[in-house]
Design a protein around this motif. Structure first.
Motif: not given
Ligand SMILES: Cc1cc2nc3c(=O)[nH]c(=O)nc-3n(C[C@H](O)[C@H](O)[C@H](O)COP(=O)(O)OP(=O)(O)OC[C@H]3O[C@@H](n4cnc5c(N)ncnc54)[C@H](O)[C@@H]3O)c2cc1C
Ligand code: SF4
Length: 562
Positions: A244-251, A261-263
């Motif tokens: 389970v992967q989350h990110s913030f920032g770019w783009p 989100f990437l699950y």
């Protein structure tokens, strides 16, 4: 108490034949987690109750779009034995939980130790929420709940005292100019002692009820994001079930909120999604293109190379939380789930609270019915929720969204993290912050910005809008009135087009809106058949000039495992 029985309904429009009516103890609008949990709980408490659920999708789950990593707290209460059920579609426990800040060419993984405990996904499951709803529907039906997919609740029915007495499903067989076709059939009155509205974010009837009963008075405005999502089958060597992967920032730039989100689910499936907060200012921003661009990031792209995209869709998500939840009750009914806005924004989770709120409302409605009450206000449900698990979940994160909006991504998230930590110990340095303007009021005139040149899709991991909408299996009867109602076309031209440069063309994830240049001037074209029912236009139009109404039942997306 009796189940359904028929009687001849009253003539609501003298030109039309009367609607047939059916009578229930409880009518529930929407077969998402909230509506189905309420239905199941009611029948668990009293198997004799007459309970019906209407769902506008062609089948249960057809219109459900979520992440989803599910916190099982709701299911554990609703169906305590669910882990022993071989059919339960919660097969993939979270095994690896990662947070990233992304820059254009790289990124930084945030150590899990920095994350407040409430952000941990340990013990949660990666699921298709649509499939969870399909499974919940079988549980509800086994208990005797009647579920009518393909029927959109189009109108709230009111009694003599102004109380809600049920809903009417939409008429079918009306042509695009309002004429009655040979197939014309009147909708049905579904009358009830109590009606629960479980329409999800920005419900079309819930919106009317919030206005009519002034449920949002003294609350902060509801805030929203648009979530876009794709389901992929990836190459076997790239599949890591439970990641389970989350990110913030770019783009996104620092002043635009959102993240990814990437699950990894079971069977080689990976979902990837991107949320853009709808308080963005730049009318040239396109959430769809930001999502496509995001998948090109070096940390992300490789997962999808060699894979196949299976499905695409989009849905609004509520973000106002604790401060924005409207009053939940009114005479004859209540709001449950995301129709009320029970999303925990930093966790991007709401399905657990949807289930819990459905259960809570069901318990209070059942108690009222046991007391012989009909059509009054279930005030106990409103009075109690802030002291329940839902309230505790939302209160601890109440400042994350306002801090993000006010201070930008970098400082806002850092302060939000600090606030979640202090709230873990029961206090906040910020009190309860306000959200400010509704999302329809945040766009600034196009003259202040330059158009954004988005990269062309590569056809490998990024795609155009129309081929994406194709994967949502969206279908509407073409010969029907346009369900996206523009209240004032002259205003649409003088403001949406002339001042804001037509942002609907960019915020709509399905290519529904176009300004077509003609010799007589620009014409607003609405390709309503493409609409995936995300509700973004109803939220973000700068003049609140677009009203999303239900199309003929069954119309809309047909999401498989979303
Ligand atoms: C992109 C995205 C990612 C998310 N990720 C997660 C996650 O990882 N974990 C999590 O827990 N939550 C997540 N959520 C939130 C979660 O999806 C919601 O909290 C949850 O779906 C709310 O349930 P609900 O039953 O209230 O509404 P919904 O799930 O929206 O269901 C409402 C149902 O009502 C039907 N309906 C609406 N209006 C009518 C009408 N007038 N007549 C008949 N039927 C109607 C709809 O078709 C739909 O089936 C996410 C949401 C989004 C958009
Ligand atoms: S028309 Fe509105 S509700 Fe339909 S897909 Fe576009 S933005 Fe979403």
């Amino acid at each position: 108490m009796a189940g359904a029985k028929f009687w001849q309904g009253t003539m609501s429009d003298t030109d039309l034949p009367a609607r047939e009516a059916m009578e229930f103890d409880v009518v529930i609008v929407g077969a998402g987690p909230a509506g189905l949990a309420a239905a199941i709980r009611l029948k668990q408490l009293d198997p004799e109750l007459g309970v019906v659920v209407v769902e506008k999708g062609s089948e249960v789950g057809a219109h459900i779009l979520s992440g989803a990593v599910v916190d099982p707290i709701g299911l554990d209460r609703l169906l305590p034995e669910w882990r022993k059920d071989a059919d339960a579609p919660l097969k993939t426990p979270v095994t690896d939980d990662r947070f990233y800040w992304l820059g254009p060419a790289g990124g930084l993984r945030l150590p899990n130790i920095l994350m407040p405990p409430l952000m941990s996904n340990h013990g949660n499951y990666v699921v298709s929420l649509g499939n969870v709803c399909r499974w919940l529907a079988t549980k509800a039906e086994a208990l005797g709940v009647e579920i009518y997919p393909g029927f959109a609740a189009a109108e709230v029915l009111y009694g003599d005292q102004g109380e809600v007495v049920g809903v009417a499903t939409g008429d079918m067989g009306i042509g695009k100019n309002g004429e009655h076709k040979d197939s014309f059939t009147r909708g049905m009155d579904l009358r009830a002692k109590y009606t629960l509205f479980a329409e999800g974010a920005r419900g079309s009837l819930s919106k009317q009820l919030i206005a009519k009963f002034e449920l949002a008075k003294d609350r902060e405005p509801q805030k929203f994001g648009i979530g876009l999502k794709e389901l992929w089958k990836v190459a076997p060597e790239k599949h890591k079930p439970g990641l389970v992967q989350h990110s913030f920032g770019w783009p996104l730039d620092n002043s635009t909120g959102g993240g990814s989100f990437l699950y990894h689910l079971e069977d080689g499936q990976v979902v990837v999604g991107f949320v853009v907060h709808l308080n963005y200012k730049n009318p040239y921003l396109s959430p769809f293109d930001e999502f496509q661009r995001f998948k090109q990031h070096p940390f992300i792209r490789d997962t999808f190379v060699g894979g196949k995209r299976i499905s695409y869709g989009a849905r609004a998500i509520t973000e106002g939380g604790w401060q924005s939840v409207p009053k939940l009750t009114f005479p004859g009914g209540a709001l449950i789930g995301c129709a009320a806005g029970f999303i925990n924004v930093p966790r991007i989770k709401g399905s657990h609270n949807a289930v819990l709120s459905g259960m809570q409302a069901a318990e209070h409605v059942n108690a009222a019915l046991k007391d012989g009450r009909i059509g009054d206000e279930i005030t106990d449900y409103e009075d109690a929720w802030r002291a329940t698990d839902i309230g505790r979940d939302l209160k601890r994160v109440r400042n994350v969204k306002p801090l993000w909006s006010k201070l930008g991504t970098m400082i806002g998230i850092a302060c939000g993290g600090l606030d979640m930590w202090t709230n873990t110990f029961g206090f906040s340095l910020f009190g309860t912050l306000k959200h400010g303007k509704p999302d329809s009021a945040t766009l600034e005139p196009a003259a202040k910005f330059k158009p954004i040149a988005y990269p062309k899709p590569d056809g490998v991991v990024s795609f155009d809008k129309l081929s994406s909408v194709f994967l949502s299996n969206t279908n509407h009867e073409e010969d029907q009135p346009v369900h996206l109602v523009v209240k004032d076309m002259a205003l649409q031209k003088s403001s949406e087009h002339d001042v804001y440069a037509g942002p609907s063309n960019r915020y709509c994830p399905a290519g529904v809106y176009e300004w077509v240049e003609e010799t007589s001037g620009p014409r607003f074209q609405i390709n309503a058949q493409n609409c995936v029912h995300c509700k973004t236009c109803d939220i973000k139009d700068p003049n609140q000039n677009i009203n999303w109404t239900v199309p003929e039942g069954s119309g809309g997306p047909n999401y498989p495992n979303m």
